[in-house]
Scaffold this motif. Structure first.
Motif, PDB file in Angstrom:
ATOM      1  N   GLN A 119       0.826  -1.211   0.000  1.00  0.00           N
ATOM      2  CA  GLN A 119       0.000   0.000   0.000  1.00  0.00           C
ATOM      3  C   GLN A 119       0.859   1.259   0.000  1.00  0.00           C
ATOM      4  O   GLN A 119       0.502   2.261  -0.638  1.00  0.00           O
ATOM      5  N   LEU A 120       1.982   1.225   0.698  1.00  0.00           N
ATOM      6  CA  LEU A 120       2.886   2.380   0.681  1.00  0.00           C
ATOM      7  C   LEU A 120       3.436   2.617  -0.722  1.00  0.00           C
ATOM      8  O   LEU A 120       3.494   3.764  -1.192  1.00  0.00           O
ATOM      9  N   ASN A 121       3.826   1.549  -1.399  1.00  0.00           N
ATOM     10  CA  ASN A 121       4.337   1.703  -2.762  1.00  0.00           C
ATOM     11  C   ASN A 121       3.254   2.193  -3.710  1.00  0.00           C
ATOM     12  O   ASN A 121       3.513   3.040  -4.578  1.00  0.00           O
ATOM     13  N   ALA A 122       2.039   1.667  -3.557  1.00  0.00           N
ATOM     14  CA  ALA A 122       0.945   2.122  -4.418  1.00  0.00           C
ATOM     15  C   ALA A 122       0.644   3.600  -4.177  1.00  0.00           C
ATOM     16  O   ALA A 122       0.398   4.362  -5.124  1.00  0.00           O
ATOM     17  N   ALA A 123       0.674   4.021  -2.906  1.00  0.00           N
ATOM     18  CA  ALA A 123       0.420   5.430  -2.598  1.00  0.00           C
ATOM     19  C   ALA A 123       1.511   6.325  -3.179  1.00  0.00           C
ATOM     20  O   ALA A 123       1.225   7.396  -3.735  1.00  0.00           O
ATOM     21  N   LEU A 124       2.766   5.886  -3.067  1.00  0.00           N
ATOM     22  CA  LEU A 124       3.866   6.694  -3.593  1.00  0.00           C
ATOM     23  C   LEU A 124       3.800   6.799  -5.114  1.00  0.00           C
ATOM     24  O   LEU A 124       3.959   7.894  -5.680  1.00  0.00           O
ATOM     25  N   ARG A 318      12.055   6.830 -16.618  1.00  0.00           N
ATOM     26  CA  ARG A 318      12.653   7.814 -15.716  1.00  0.00           C
ATOM     27  C   ARG A 318      13.338   7.165 -14.518  1.00  0.00           C
ATOM     28  O   ARG A 318      13.810   7.857 -13.625  1.00  0.00           O
ATOM     29  N   GLY A 319      13.378   5.843 -14.503  1.00  0.00           N
ATOM     30  CA  GLY A 319      14.121   5.147 -13.461  1.00  0.00           C
ATOM     31  C   GLY A 319      13.313   4.726 -12.257  1.00  0.00           C
ATOM     32  O   GLY A 319      13.882   4.203 -11.292  1.00  0.00           O
ATOM     33  N   PHE A 320      12.002   4.929 -12.257  1.00  0.00           N
ATOM     34  CA  PHE A 320      11.176   4.484 -11.138  1.00  0.00           C
ATOM     35  C   PHE A 320      10.869   2.992 -11.275  1.00  0.00           C
ATOM     36  O   PHE A 320      10.597   2.503 -12.379  1.00  0.00           O
ATOM     37  N   VAL A 321      10.895   2.289 -10.159  1.00  0.00           N
ATOM     38  CA  VAL A 321      10.459   0.888 -10.141  1.00  0.00           C
ATOM     39  C   VAL A 321       8.946   0.904  -9.977  1.00  0.00           C
ATOM     40  O   VAL A 321       8.420   1.164  -8.896  1.00  0.00           O
ATOM     41  N   VAL A 322       8.235   0.650 -11.070  1.00  0.00           N
ATOM     42  CA  VAL A 322       6.779   0.779 -11.067  1.00  0.00           C
ATOM     43  C   VAL A 322       6.080  -0.530 -10.729  1.00  0.00           C
ATOM     44  O   VAL A 322       4.876  -0.538 -10.473  1.00  0.00           O
ATOM     45  N   GLY A 438       9.643  -4.728  -0.651  1.00  0.00           N
ATOM     46  CA  GLY A 438       8.709  -3.614  -0.786  1.00  0.00           C
ATOM     47  C   GLY A 438       9.220  -2.347  -0.127  1.00  0.00           C
ATOM     48  O   GLY A 438       9.124  -1.250  -0.698  1.00  0.00           O
ATOM     49  N   LEU A 439       9.788  -2.469   1.067  1.00  0.00           N
ATOM     50  CA  LEU A 439      10.334  -1.290   1.744  1.00  0.00           C
ATOM     51  C   LEU A 439      11.572  -0.764   1.017  1.00  0.00           C
ATOM     52  O   LEU A 439      11.809   0.449   0.975  1.00  0.00           O
ATOM     53  N   GLY A 440      12.363  -1.674   0.438  1.00  0.00           N
ATOM     54  CA  GLY A 440      13.513  -1.227  -0.340  1.00  0.00           C
ATOM     55  C   GLY A 440      13.104  -0.451  -1.580  1.00  0.00           C
ATOM     56  O   GLY A 440      13.703   0.583  -1.915  1.00  0.00           O
TER      57      GLY A 440
END
Length: 454
Positions: A119-124, A318-322, A438-440
Motif C-alpha cells: 500500500q505504501l508503494n501504491a500510494a507513492l 525515468r528510473g522508477f520501479v513501477v 517492498g520497503l527497499g
C-alpha cells in the motif's frame, strides 16, 4: 494504539539556523511524506483507541526510509539518529525524547507485513503520477534473485541444526511447565561432534574423504531420528498440558516444535535420497530458519546456485520501479510479463507505449497479449531459433534501440542490490522477503524522486 504525529518540540527553534537545516534530499522527502495517503496503510495495523500508544507513524516512516536508504541495521540506525541533529529532525523526534528502541522497530516491521509495504508503494506511485513525475511511457522488465539470510546448506549441517533447535525448544517447553517428567536426551553435542569430523575430513580432498563424509552424514541422520522419537513424546504430553492450562507462550513453543520436527523429517527424507545417489531433489528444503527459501540456478558462473527468492522488477523510462513481485523458487519468466504490464496499466490508467525484456520473456503469446493490451512497440527477443522474418525484424534499427535500452535494467537491479537491500533479505520466509523488497523499493523511489525534482 495509532499515533500519527508526535509532540511539537519548541527546542528546535532555540538552535541556530545551520543546526536546524536538513540535507536537501531529506528535506524534499520530509515534505513529500506529509500526505495522508502514507498514513492510511498503518490504520489497519494499529487500533484507533485501544492499547499503548505506538511510535508516531510519521517517525516510523522516516526511520524505515533511512534504514533502507543507507543499509543500516536497527541498532545502528537508532544510534545514528540519536547522534545526528539533522536525522533526528527529519524523523521528527524531539530533542528531549529518546529514539525508539531497535526491538520496537523490528516488531512493528514484522507486524505491518506485506500489505502495508504494498500500500505504501501504491500510494507513492500514485502521488508520483499525479505530480507528473511518473509517466511510464516505456517499460523494461527483468528478474533477479534475492538471497535468503542463510548459510550455504548441506545435509549434515541442516540435520545438526534441526537436532540443536529441537533440543532448545524442548528445554523451553519444560521450563514453561509442560512435559517436565517426559524423558528427553539432548543429542546436540553428538551431532555437533560428527559435523566437526566432517569439517576435518573435507580438508583431505580425496575420494576416500567423500565416502567418509557420507558415513558421518548417515550417523547424524541416525542421531536426528532418535531425537525425533523423543520429541514425539514431548509434543504429545505438552499438548495434553496445553489443553488443561492454556498459555499463549506455550502454544507458540509447541507449534514451533511441531513445525521444526516436520522440517527435520523432511530433511531426513532428502538425506536418504542423496545418500542413495539421487542428487536432483525437487522443492528441496535448504533451511529450517527460512523454510520458504529455495535453490535457484540462473546460469551465472560466479553464482551457479543461489538460495532465496526470485524477484521481478519493472522500471520506467525515468528510473522508477513501477512494479515488483517476489516469489518462491524460480518460476518461468514468460508468464509473469503480461500480469506485470497489466498492473502498471492499472496504476497509470493507460498501457506503456514500449515494453522490452530479455529472451526469457520472448514468446509469440506474450507479443500477442501485449498487442491486445494496447502496447505499440514490443522488444522481446525470441527464445530459440527465430524464423527469417523475425531475424530481419530483430536486426532493424528500432528493435536494436529497444534492445539496447533494455540492458539498463541490469544496472538498475545492480543499484537496488548494492544500495537498497535487494542482494539479501534480512526478514525470513516469503512474506518477510516481500516486505523487505517492498520497503527497499519504497526507499528507492523516494530517493529517485528527489533526483528528478531538483
Amino acid at each position: 494504539m495509532l499515533r500519527v504525529a508526535g509532540v511539537q518540540d519548541p527546542w528546535w527553534e532555540v538552535l541556530p539556523e545551520q543546526a536546524r537545516q536538513m540535507p536537501s534530499e531529506l528535506a524534499r522527502i520530509d515534505a513529500y511524506l506529509d500526505d495522508e495517503r502514507f498514513i492510511a496503510p498503518w490504520r489497519a495495523v494499529f487500533a484507533e483507541r485501544l492499547g499503548r500508544p505506538s511510535i508516531p507513524v510519521e517517525t516510523l516512516l522516516r526511520l524505515l526510509y533511512l534504514k533502507h536508504r543507507y543499509q543500516l541495521g536497527y541498532e545502528t540506525l537508532c544510534r545514528e539518529v540519536a547522534d545526528s541533529l539533522s536525522w533526528r529532525r527529519f524523523c521528527r523526534i524531539p530533542l528531549t525524547s529518546p529514539v525508539p528502541h531497535p526491538t520496537t522497530l523490528i516488531k512493528l516491521v514484522r507486524r505491518s507485513g506485506v500489505q502495508t509495504a504494498e500500500q505504501l508503494n501504491a500510494a507513492l506511485l500514485g502521488k508520483l503520477a499525479e505530480d507528473k513525475l511518473l509517466r511510464c511511457r516505456k517499460l523494461r522488465i527483468d528478474t533477479t534473485v534475492i538471497e535468503a539470510d542463510i548459510d550455504h546448506p548441506t545435509d549434515a549441517d541442516l540435520l545438526e541444526h534441526g537436532v540443536r533447535k529441537l533440543g532448545r525448544l524442548v528445554r523451553r517447553i519444560k521450563a514453561a511447565g509442560a512435559a517436565r517428567r517426559t524423558s528427553f536426551r539432548d543429542r546436540s553435542r553428538s551431532a555437533g561432534r560428527r559435523l566437526k569430523e566432517i569439517s576435518r575430513t573435507l580438508r583431505r580432498r580425496t575420494g576416500q574423504a567423500l565416502g567418509e563424509i557420507d558415513r558421518l552424514t548417515g550417523e547424524i541422520a541416525t542421531v536426528a531420528r532418535a531425537t525425533l522419537r523423543d520429541v514425539a513424546a514431548v509434543e504429545r504430553n505438552a499438548l495434553r498440558a496445553l489443553g488443561k492450562r492454556p498459555s499463549g507462550r506455550l502454544a507458540h513453543l509447541v507449534g514451533e516444535l511441531a513445525e521444526t520436527a516436520a522440517g527435520t523429517r523432511r530433511l531426513l527424507e532428502q538425506t536418504a535420497l542423496r545418500l542413495a545417489g539421487i542428487r536432483t531433489i525437487p522443492d528441496r528444503l535448504v533451511s529450517l530458519a527460512d523454510p520458504d527459501a529455495r535453490p535457484i540456478r540462473k546460469g551465472k558462473p560466479q553464482h551457479p546456485t543461489q538460495f532465496g527468492y526470485t524477484a521481478l522488477v519493472a522500471e520506467d523510462e525515468r528510473g522508477f520501479v513501477v512494479d515488483h513481485k517476489v516469489q518462491r523458487g524460480n518460476p518461468p519468466d514468460a508468464p509473469q510479463l503480461v500480469p506485470s504490464v497489466e498492473r502498471v496499466t492499472t496504476l497509470t490508467g493507460r498501457p506503456p507505449g514500449t515494453v522490452v525484456a530479455d529472451r526469457g520473456f520472448g514468446f509469440a503469446a506474450n507479443d500477442q497479449a501485449l498487442t491486445e493490451l494496447g502496447v505499440q512497440r514490443i522488444g522481446l527477443q525470441r527464445a530459440g531459433r527465430p524464423g527469417k522474418a523475425r531475424r530481419e525484424y530483430e536486426r532493424s534499427r528500432p528493435f536494436r534501440r529497444m534492445r539496447n535500452w533494455r540492458v539498463g535494467i541490469e544496472a538498475r537491479i545492480s543499484h537496488l542490490k548494492r544500495g537498497f537491500g535487494f542482494r539479501r533479505t534480512r526478514l525470513r520466509r516469503l512474506t518477510g522477503a516481500q516486505t523487505w523488497a517492498g520497503l527497499g523499493v519504497f526507499a528507492y523511489n523516494l530517493q529517485r524522486m528527489t533526483t528528478l525534482s531538483r
